[in-house]
Structures are given as C-alpha cells and as structure tokens.
Design a protein around this motif. Structure first.
Motif, short mmCIF file in Angstrom:
data_model
loop_
_atom_site.label_atom_id
_atom_site.label_comp_id
_atom_site.label_asym_id
_atom_site.label_seq_id
_atom_site.Cartn_x
_atom_site.Cartn_y
_atom_site.Cartn_z
N ARG A 74 59.04 121.59 50.22
CA ARG A 74 60.20 121.36 49.36
C ARG A 74 60.00 121.98 47.98
O ARG A 74 60.92 122.53 47.38
CB ARG A 74 60.46 119.86 49.23
N SER A 75 58.77 121.91 47.46
CA SER A 75 58.50 122.40 46.11
C SER A 75 58.49 123.92 46.02
O SER A 75 58.70 124.48 44.94
CB SER A 75 57.17 121.84 45.60
N VAL A 76 58.25 124.61 47.14
CA VAL A 76 58.14 126.08 47.09
C VAL A 76 59.33 126.79 47.72
O VAL A 76 59.45 128.01 47.61
CB VAL A 76 56.83 126.58 47.75
N VAL A 77 60.23 126.07 48.39
CA VAL A 77 61.30 126.71 49.15
C VAL A 77 62.22 127.56 48.26
O VAL A 77 62.75 128.59 48.70
CB VAL A 77 62.12 125.67 49.95
N ILE A 79 54.95 118.78 42.93
CA ILE A 79 54.35 118.04 44.05
C ILE A 79 53.80 116.72 43.50
O ILE A 79 53.00 116.73 42.57
CB ILE A 79 53.19 118.84 44.69
N PHE A 80 54.24 115.61 44.09
CA PHE A 80 53.84 114.29 43.61
C PHE A 80 52.75 113.69 44.50
O PHE A 80 52.68 113.96 45.70
CB PHE A 80 55.05 113.35 43.60
N GLN A 81 51.93 112.82 43.91
CA GLN A 81 50.87 112.14 44.66
C GLN A 81 51.44 111.30 45.80
O GLN A 81 50.89 111.26 46.90
CB GLN A 81 50.05 111.25 43.72
N LEU A 94 66.75 120.34 50.23
CA LEU A 94 67.39 119.72 49.06
C LEU A 94 67.42 120.61 47.81
O LEU A 94 68.48 120.74 47.18
CB LEU A 94 66.69 118.39 48.76
N PRO A 95 66.30 121.24 47.40
CA PRO A 95 66.37 122.06 46.18
C PRO A 95 67.36 123.22 46.28
O PRO A 95 67.94 123.63 45.27
CB PRO A 95 64.93 122.60 46.04
N LEU A 96 67.56 123.73 47.48
CA LEU A 96 68.48 124.86 47.66
C LEU A 96 69.94 124.44 47.54
O LEU A 96 70.80 125.28 47.26
CB LEU A 96 68.24 125.51 49.03
N ASN A 97 70.20 123.15 47.74
CA ASN A 97 71.58 122.67 47.64
C ASN A 97 72.10 122.74 46.21
O ASN A 97 73.32 122.71 45.98
CB ASN A 97 71.68 121.22 48.15
N TYR A 98 71.17 122.81 45.24
CA TYR A 98 71.58 122.88 43.83
C TYR A 98 71.73 124.32 43.35
O TYR A 98 72.12 124.55 42.20
CB TYR A 98 70.54 122.16 42.96
#
Length: 219
Positions: A154-157, A88-90, A106-110
């Motif tokens: 997005r970071s936890v999906v 998680i970014f600021q 997006l993360p799941l696409n990889y």
C-alpha cells in the motif's frame, strides 16, 4: 533531496512543556536508506510524523525537492502527502473491512488515475510482494508477516518520492522481520529513499547511515 534544518517540536500542557525535537538538522540524499535510533521518548516517532506531514513542527525548515513542506497549509500538506510520501506503520494500520486488494488500492483512489492503470499498478505490487494469492482475503485472515507485506504494498503502490517506516518489524517474529527488512533493502536497491525508525540494532545494519537521537537532539 531532503533538507531538514533546526526542526523543533514542543508539546505544552497547562503545567508542563516538553521539547520533543530540539533544533534537529540533517540531509537525506535520493536513494539513501536512513535508520533513526534512540531510547523511547527521544523524539523518533515525532520526527517521522513531521516528515510524513502527519504533524507540524513549531519551528525549523523541512524541504523536499525545493518545496518548503513545513509552511504548507493543511489542504496542501494532505495533497502532497498522498502523492509523494509512503508510510509503513508498526501495527500495519490496515482497514479491516477492506480486502487486501482494496487496502493496497486505497492510495490510488485519491489520485487521478484511470481504472485500468490502477488495476495494473495494484496487481504488479501484489505480485512484487508475493501476496497476489491473498488479494481477496481480509487482514484478519493473514499472518503478521503477510499483513506487513500488504502495508508495504500500500505504501509503495503510488510510487512515492520517500518511504517512511515506523518500527516496521516491531510486531513480527525474527523470520518475518528479516523477510520485511530484506524486502525494504530490495526496494532501496531499486531506488527507493527510505527513512526508518527502529529500536533494533539488527535492522539498523540494513541502512546506509544511522542517526541517533537522545532527548530531542542528534548525538
């Protein structure tokens, strides 16, 4: 779960050598919520970038679940990061051209996940973050608090083993900041292991433990 031993990072130019991290050592247990604090330039973000496999240490050991991550080759590091580390970014770091749904997806696409499983995972986390009604919107159409919720979603999906947060409330007002910290606390209570960099004493009170850095050392 996480074992860091004598982690060292040195930045060099032709004339100057700066030791960003000087033999840092600490352990993190599964399910812990750790806050990393210290003045600007003390090495907090450098440490988080190394833990997130976005940067390499010059020396030392970084072991997660018995895997020595500091010695992985670049392709291995990238692959491990995609499936195991959430960041998680600021500044939210969302992609402007993608909708909320597409950013979270997006993360799941990889990963090797079929379309139905992917859709279910995204819809569940959007509902969990209370932003389902914004799924078709773009980042510029959201408030700062909503953008950070998308970033957290997005970071936890992909259900990472560890969640890293770099000043997650730094660009938010006090109300939205508290909402984000409450959300991180809920995720931690549900089992998420979290390491958070922060300047905020208020935010650090949510953590189980605080690690203070100064001049690249733990104090």
């Amino acid at each position: 779960m996480l074992k860091i031993e004598k982690l060292t990072k040195i930045y060099r130019t032709d004339e100057v050598e700066t030791i960003a991290l000087n033999s840092i050592s600490f352990n993190v247990q599964k399910g812990e919520f750790i806050a990393i604090m210290g003045p600007s330039g003390c090495g907090k973000t450098t440490l988080l970038n190394i833990l997130g496999l976005l940067d390499n240490p010059d020396d030392g050991s970084y072991i997660m679940d018995k895997i020595e991550l500091a010695k992985l080759k670049e392709k291995q590091r990238t692959q491990y990061r995609k499936g195991n580390i959430g960041f998680i970014f600021q500044n939210f770091n969302l992609i402007d051209e993608l909708t909320v749904y597409e950013n979270v997806e997006l993360p799941l696409n990889y990963l090797k996940i079929d379309s139905n499983e992917k859709k279910e995972a995204v819809n569940q986390v959007l509902k969990r973050m209370n932003i389902s009604h914004r799924a078709k919107h773009f980042p510029h159409q959201l408030s700062g608090g909503q953008q950070q919720r998308v970033a957290i979603a997005r970071s936890v999906v992909a259900k990472p083993k560890i969640l890293l947060a770099d000043e997650p409330t730094g660009n938010l007002d006090s109300k939205n900041g508290k909402d984000v910290m409450d959300l991180l606390t809920e995720l931690n209570r549900e089992g998420a292991t979290i390491i958070m960099v922060t300047h905020s004493k208020e935010d650090s009170l949510y953590a189980h433990r605080v690690i203070n850095l100064f001049d690249g050392h733990i104090i």
